[in-house]
Design a protein around this motif. Structure first.
Motif, short mmCIF file in Angstrom:
data_model
loop_
_atom_site.label_atom_id
_atom_site.label_comp_id
_atom_site.label_asym_id
_atom_site.label_seq_id
_atom_site.Cartn_x
_atom_site.Cartn_y
_atom_site.Cartn_z
N ALA A 18 0.64 -1.51 -0.05
CA ALA A 18 -0.09 -0.04 0.20
C ALA A 18 0.57 1.28 -0.20
O ALA A 18 0.57 2.57 0.07
N ALA A 19 1.99 1.44 -0.22
CA ALA A 19 3.35 2.64 0.11
C ALA A 19 3.46 2.75 -1.00
O ALA A 19 4.32 1.25 -2.46
N PRO A 20 3.44 4.14 -1.97
CA PRO A 20 4.33 3.81 -3.42
C PRO A 20 5.37 3.51 -3.69
O PRO A 20 5.84 3.35 -4.55
N LEU A 21 6.31 3.57 -2.03
CA LEU A 21 7.70 3.11 -2.55
C LEU A 21 7.77 1.87 -2.81
O LEU A 21 8.70 1.62 -3.00
N ARG A 22 7.02 1.10 -1.89
CA ARG A 22 6.59 -0.39 -1.81
C ARG A 22 6.51 -0.68 -3.08
O ARG A 22 7.19 -1.92 -3.33
N ILE A 23 5.95 0.00 -3.73
CA ILE A 23 5.56 -0.41 -5.35
C ILE A 23 6.41 -0.25 -6.42
O ILE A 23 6.58 -1.39 -7.05
N ALA A 24 7.66 0.85 -5.95
CA ALA A 24 8.77 0.96 -6.78
C ALA A 24 9.65 -0.50 -6.47
O ALA A 24 10.50 -0.50 -7.46
N ILE A 25 9.94 -0.38 -4.77
CA ILE A 25 10.67 -1.71 -4.52
C ILE A 25 10.58 -2.53 -5.29
O ILE A 25 11.06 -3.21 -6.43
N VAL A 26 9.17 -3.61 -5.22
CA VAL A 26 8.36 -4.16 -5.90
C VAL A 26 8.84 -4.30 -7.41
O VAL A 26 9.68 -5.84 -8.36
N THR A 27 8.47 -3.48 -8.40
CA THR A 27 8.95 -3.01 -9.58
C THR A 27 10.46 -3.23 -10.11
O THR A 27 10.25 -4.25 -10.92
N GLU A 28 11.10 -2.49 -9.25
CA GLU A 28 12.45 -3.03 -9.79
C GLU A 28 12.75 -4.27 -9.62
O GLU A 28 14.06 -5.07 -10.18
N LEU A 29 12.67 -5.27 -7.95
CA LEU A 29 12.45 -6.45 -8.06
C LEU A 29 11.97 -7.55 -8.82
O LEU A 29 12.87 -8.72 -9.54
#
Length: 109
Positions: A18-29
């Motif tokens: 639910a956090a934009p940064l966690r979404i970005a991290i998952v996208t990178e990973l």
């Protein structure tokens, strides 16, 4: 038939994302394992912030870490998570959810 436990697990997954940064991290990973410094460079945020969000993702079993020398390489625990995030980001971009449309006015009778 979907069980209440499955709904609970899905809710926990979505809360972890639910956090934009966690979404970005998952996208990178989604592209492959990354060390913290690689995520910091790619996302342009401070290392403590990335580490904090990785702890949340690790606690929700979204990511796992594997030691690589002095560093830990983080990766997704399941490729489906990457697809869920990619679909959500794509959907949000298509519908521009940051500016929702106003619902149509009810006719006056």
């Amino acid at each position: 038939m979907t069980t209440p436990e499955a709904y609970e697990a899905a809710g926990e997954l979505l809360r972890a994302l639910a956090a934009p940064l966690r979404i970005a991290i998952v996208t990178e990973l989604s592209a492959g394992p990354r060390c913290v410094h690689e995520l910091v460079d790619a996302l342009g945020v401070a290392q403590p912030l990335v580490s904090q969000h990785l702890r949340v993702l690790r606690g929700a079993a979204v990511v796992r870490g594997q030691r690589r020398g002095r560093e830990i390489a983080y990766s997704l625990t399941d490729e489906h998570i990457g697809r869920i995030v990619a679909d959500a980001v794509s959907h949000a971009g298509e519908n521009d959810l940051s500016h929702p449309t106003k619902p149509p006015a009810r006719p006056v009778i």
